[in-house]
Design a protein around this motif. Structure first.
Motif, PDB file in Angstrom:
ATOM      1  N   ARG A   1      -2.013  42.279  39.191  1.00 44.13           N
ATOM      2  CA  ARG A   1      -0.924  43.118  39.697  1.00 44.13           C
ATOM      3  C   ARG A   1      -1.434  44.084  40.763  1.00 44.13           C
ATOM      4  O   ARG A   1      -0.741  44.361  41.746  1.00 44.13           O
ATOM      5  CB  ARG A   1      -0.271  43.885  38.554  1.00 44.13           C
ATOM      6  CG  ARG A   1       0.831  44.839  39.008  1.00 44.13           C
ATOM      7  CD  ARG A   1       1.460  45.584  37.843  1.00 44.13           C
ATOM      8  NE  ARG A   1       2.350  46.637  38.309  1.00 44.13           N
ATOM      9  CZ  ARG A   1       3.615  46.473  38.619  1.00 44.13           C
ATOM     10  NH1 ARG A   1       4.160  45.272  38.534  1.00 44.13           N
ATOM     11  NH2 ARG A   1       4.362  47.476  39.026  1.00 44.13           N
ATOM     12  N   GLN A   2      -2.649  44.584  40.575  1.00 41.21           N
ATOM     13  CA  GLN A   2      -3.208  45.501  41.559  1.00 41.21           C
ATOM     14  C   GLN A   2      -3.433  44.794  42.893  1.00 41.21           C
ATOM     15  O   GLN A   2      -3.212  45.371  43.957  1.00 41.21           O
ATOM     16  CB  GLN A   2      -4.521  46.089  41.042  1.00 41.21           C
ATOM     17  CG  GLN A   2      -4.352  47.025  39.851  1.00 41.21           C
ATOM     18  CD  GLN A   2      -5.668  47.378  39.209  1.00 41.21           C
ATOM     19  OE1 GLN A   2      -6.219  46.597  38.421  1.00 41.21           O
ATOM     20  NE2 GLN A   2      -6.211  48.545  39.547  1.00 41.21           N
ATOM     21  N   MET A   3      -3.874  43.532  42.836  1.00 43.05           N
ATOM     22  CA  MET A   3      -4.042  42.763  44.063  1.00 43.05           C
ATOM     23  C   MET A   3      -2.692  42.541  44.743  1.00 43.05           C
ATOM     24  O   MET A   3      -2.570  42.667  45.964  1.00 43.05           O
ATOM     25  CB  MET A   3      -4.711  41.431  43.758  1.00 43.05           C
ATOM     26  CG  MET A   3      -4.849  40.514  44.979  1.00 43.05           C
ATOM     27  SD  MET A   3      -5.743  38.999  44.567  1.00 43.05           S
ATOM     28  CE  MET A   3      -5.412  38.010  46.036  1.00 43.05           C
ATOM     29  N   SER A   4      -1.670  42.197  43.941  1.00 40.70           N
ATOM     30  CA  SER A   4      -0.336  41.985  44.510  1.00 40.70           C
ATOM     31  C   SER A   4       0.170  43.248  45.191  1.00 40.70           C
ATOM     32  O   SER A   4       0.738  43.195  46.289  1.00 40.70           O
ATOM     33  CB  SER A   4       0.636  41.539  43.415  1.00 40.70           C
ATOM     34  OG  SER A   4       0.266  40.281  42.887  1.00 40.70           O
ATOM     35  N   GLN A   5      -0.038  44.395  44.550  1.00 42.22           N
ATOM     36  CA  GLN A   5       0.377  45.650  45.156  1.00 42.22           C
ATOM     37  C   GLN A   5      -0.391  45.919  46.444  1.00 42.22           C
ATOM     38  O   GLN A   5       0.172  46.429  47.415  1.00 42.22           O
ATOM     39  CB  GLN A   5       0.159  46.792  44.162  1.00 42.22           C
ATOM     40  CG  GLN A   5       1.120  46.766  42.977  1.00 42.22           C
ATOM     41  CD  GLN A   5       0.767  47.774  41.908  1.00 42.22           C
ATOM     42  OE1 GLN A   5      -0.412  48.011  41.624  1.00 42.22           O
ATOM     43  NE2 GLN A   5       1.776  48.376  41.301  1.00 42.22           N
ATOM     44  N   GLY A   6      -1.679  45.549  46.448  1.00 43.83           N
ATOM     45  CA  GLY A   6      -2.497  45.774  47.628  1.00 43.83           C
ATOM     46  C   GLY A   6      -2.079  44.941  48.822  1.00 43.83           C
ATOM     47  O   GLY A   6      -2.376  45.297  49.966  1.00 43.83           O
ATOM     48  N   GLN A   7      -1.392  43.826  48.562  1.00 47.25           N
ATOM     49  CA  GLN A   7      -0.970  42.954  49.651  1.00 47.25           C
ATOM     50  C   GLN A   7       0.362  43.361  50.276  1.00 47.25           C
ATOM     51  O   GLN A   7       0.730  42.852  51.336  1.00 47.25           O
ATOM     52  CB  GLN A   7      -0.844  41.509  49.153  1.00 47.25           C
ATOM     53  CG  GLN A   7      -2.167  40.868  48.822  1.00 47.25           C
ATOM     54  CD  GLN A   7      -2.018  39.376  48.630  1.00 47.25           C
ATOM     55  OE1 GLN A   7      -1.806  38.635  49.576  1.00 47.25           O
ATOM     56  NE2 GLN A   7      -2.111  38.935  47.394  1.00 47.25           N
ATOM     57  N   ILE A   8       1.081  44.262  49.609  1.00 46.32           N
ATOM     58  CA  ILE A   8       2.422  44.626  50.092  1.00 46.32           C
ATOM     59  C   ILE A   8       2.380  45.084  51.549  1.00 46.32           C
ATOM     60  O   ILE A   8       3.196  44.660  52.383  1.00 46.32           O
ATOM     61  CB  ILE A   8       3.042  45.720  49.197  1.00 46.32           C
ATOM     62  CG1 ILE A   8       3.376  45.165  47.810  1.00 46.32           C
ATOM     63  CG2 ILE A   8       4.277  46.326  49.854  1.00 46.32           C
ATOM     64  CD1 ILE A   8       4.548  44.235  47.766  1.00 46.32           C
ATOM     65  N   ALA A   9       1.443  45.976  51.888  1.00 43.35           N
ATOM     66  CA  ALA A   9       1.388  46.504  53.252  1.00 43.35           C
ATOM     67  C   ALA A   9       1.112  45.413  54.270  1.00 43.35           C
ATOM     68  O   ALA A   9       1.772  45.332  55.310  1.00 43.35           O
ATOM     69  CB  ALA A   9       0.328  47.600  53.338  1.00 43.35           C
ATOM     70  N   ALA A  10       0.128  44.542  53.964  1.00 39.53           N
ATOM     71  CA  ALA A  10      -0.213  43.482  54.908  1.00 39.53           C
ATOM     72  C   ALA A  10       0.908  42.460  55.030  1.00 39.53           C
ATOM     73  O   ALA A  10       1.217  41.977  56.121  1.00 39.53           O
ATOM     74  CB  ALA A  10      -1.515  42.801  54.482  1.00 39.53           C
ATOM     75  N   GLN A  11       1.536  42.102  53.902  1.00 40.96           N
ATOM     76  CA  GLN A  11       2.663  41.179  53.940  1.00 40.96           C
ATOM     77  C   GLN A  11       3.829  41.784  54.715  1.00 40.96           C
ATOM     78  O   GLN A  11       4.451  41.117  55.555  1.00 40.96           O
ATOM     79  CB  GLN A  11       3.104  40.834  52.515  1.00 40.96           C
ATOM     80  CG  GLN A  11       2.118  39.973  51.750  1.00 40.96           C
ATOM     81  CD  GLN A  11       2.527  39.790  50.293  1.00 40.96           C
ATOM     82  OE1 GLN A  11       3.471  40.402  49.805  1.00 40.96           O
ATOM     83  NE2 GLN A  11       1.797  38.943  49.588  1.00 40.96           N
ATOM     84  N   GLY A  12       4.134  43.057  54.436  1.00 44.37           N
ATOM     85  CA  GLY A  12       5.260  43.706  55.100  1.00 44.37           C
ATOM     86  C   GLY A  12       5.072  43.819  56.591  1.00 44.37           C
ATOM     87  O   GLY A  12       6.022  43.667  57.373  1.00 44.37           O
TER      88      GLY A  12
END
Length: 306
Positions: A261-272
């Motif tokens: 979950r922490q990795m998924s949260q970390g990707q939010i900025a790059a994905q967005g």
């Protein structure tokens, strides 16, 4: 194809506004998708930023991926697609334009349609998403000895990101020895100390599971923790509610844990940033990923005929 019958017929309370005729869709495709956290994480993000959109899990089998992607690029209110296991390598081959980072890794985990010509453009942000979140939660990786288990799309992206960040060693374990050796060769070409090895955790500062092992509670441990001490940090990219056997076992030792979950949260900025729905924050460093509409005159991507 069709409904698999794997999902219980239960409903959850609504945590975001109902969709409207103006609501856009962000999809996450994989097989299976029952474990993914992106719909909830992106739902929270959309609610916080006032974006009229929803994130939808879409289960697509490997045999249907090409047909699905060909149809989906005609989906006019689609923001884009997040790609999860097992489609990251196949999606790379099906994308029309890919960033230099994606070509280096040979896999993608985000796709969006260029509105100018309906071509799929793609990038891979697993590595930078993992690294940014890990260093914020656990600490710097520079100078650390790392074992990555799994040389698929996610494991390869993470390994290259770790190499770029200056780890002392980045060893690779994979059930497919040829795939492990290929990733090791790529890391060594970049000047990273790396070797193919067995998935044994003794002697490393950081252990990372980048395999699907852990999606089911009955899955075997992907890493042998014999001799591992509490000084070791253990990461598992499997985003499963309730954790995984690996994290449970490492937690019993006293290791610092890093969850999917922490990795998924970390990707939010790059994905967005890639999808053009969050402002650039520099998370997609070195990717050359253009914003929707093609703001870069000469984007560093490989182009195929749409």
């Amino acid at each position: 194809m069709g409904h698999t019958g794997r999902y219980p017929e239960v409903t959850s309370p609504l945590t975001s506004p109902l969709p409207t005729g103006r609501t856009r869709t962000l999809g996450i495709i994989g097989d299976p998708v029952h474990h993914v956290e992106s719909p909830r994480l992106w739902g929270e993000q959309f609610a916080a930023t006032g974006v009229d959109a929803l994130c939808m899990p879409i289960e697509v089998g490997a045999d249907d991926l090409a047909l699905f992607l060909d149809a989906a690029r005609r989906w006019r209110n689609l923001i884009g697609l997040i790609v999860t296991m097992p489609h990251k390598v196949a999606a790379y081959s099906l994308a029309h334009r890919t960033t230099e980072r994606a070509r280096r890794i040979g896999a993608v985990n985000v796709l969006r349609v260029d509105p100018r010509d309906s071509c799929w453009v793609a990038d891979m942000v697993d590595g930078v998403g993992f690294l940014d979140a890990f260093e914020q939660a656990v600490g710097p990786v520079r100078g650390r000895r790392v074992l990555v288990v799994g040389a698929g799309g996610a494991g390869t992206a993470i390994a290259f990101a770790l190499g770029d960040a200056g780890v002392a060693t980045c060893d690779i374990a994979d059930v497919d020895g040829g795939r492990s050796d290929a990733l090791v060769a790529g890391l060594r070409a970049d000047g990273v100390d790396s070797r193919s090895t067995a998935p044994r955790g003794r002697g490393y500062d950081i252990l990372i599971n980048a395999t699907p092992s852990g999606m089911r509670p009955t899955d075997p441990l992907p890493i042998d923790l014999a001799g591992v001490t509490r000084a070791t940090a253990v990461a598992d990219i499997i985003n499963r509610a309730g954790g995984t056997r690996l994290l449970d076992a490492a937690g019993a030792i006293g290791c610092t844990l890093f969850r999917g979950r922490q990795m998924s949260q970390g990707q939010i900025a790059a994905q967005g940033e890639f999808f053009g729905i969050l402002p650039p924050v520099g998370a997609a460093r070195g990717s050359g990923a253009p914003v929707p509409g093609g703001s870069q005159a000469n984007p560093p991507w490989d182009t195929k005929v749409c």
